[in-house]
Design a protein around this motif. Structure first.
Motif: not given
Length: 158
Positions: A16-17, A19-24, A54-58
């Motif tokens: 499971v990865t 990426p940075k652009h997949k937020l929340c 790598m994304a915020d708000n996970i």
């Protein structure tokens, strides 16, 4: 607004990865005893993770993450690469620096199993984190609140 992904009772064999652009993103397993994500590979450490964020708000809740390396022992590489994350009621296990990266993360009520499996007589110590804080000004870090720390080797934070 969070994208909620409910994960049913199952044993998933995949990496499971996020990426940075997949937020929340909210990953919610049914329970850490019945929802498992696993993968069995070992390349470079940053390529061997069962879970990379790598994304915020996970947010991840009620999931067990594992990787099996050449049938010697269970070891998780949990690449908390960057971003802000909240893990609740998850099961994470490994032997040496198995939670690593430069994320800003809270591990709340998680089970942390520090184990070297069959190699525990050769490796009596286990290291939980390899946090990637690069300087005193770096705001990354891991917070462990509540939960349970156990295993068959003596644990050190890292």
């Amino acid at each position: 607004m969070f994208f909620i992904n409910s994960i049913t009772l199952a044993y998933y064999r995949e990496k499971v990865t996020i990426p940075k652009h997949k937020l929340c993103i909210f990953l919610e397993g049914q329970d850490r005893s019945v929802t498992t994500i696993t993968f069995d590979t070992h390349n470079r450490t940053d390529e061997s993770a069962t879970f990379t964020s790598m994304a915020d708000n996970i947010v991840a809740k009620g999931i067990t993450f594992k990787v099996k390396l050449q049938s010697m022992f269970m070891l998780l590489f949990f690449f908390d690469a960057s971003g802000r994350h909240f893990f609740a009621k998850c099961h994470i296990e490994g032997a040496a620096g198995f939670i690593f990266g430069s994320g800003q993360s809270i591990y709340h009520s998680c089970e942390i199993n520090v184990t070297a499996g069959a190699l525990s007589s050769q490796y009596p110590y286990g290291y939980i984190t390899a946090q990637g804080q690069g300087s005193l000004d770096d705001t990354s870090g891991f917070v462990f609140k509540g939960g349970n720390l156990f295993g068959n080797v003596r644990p050190y934070l890292g």
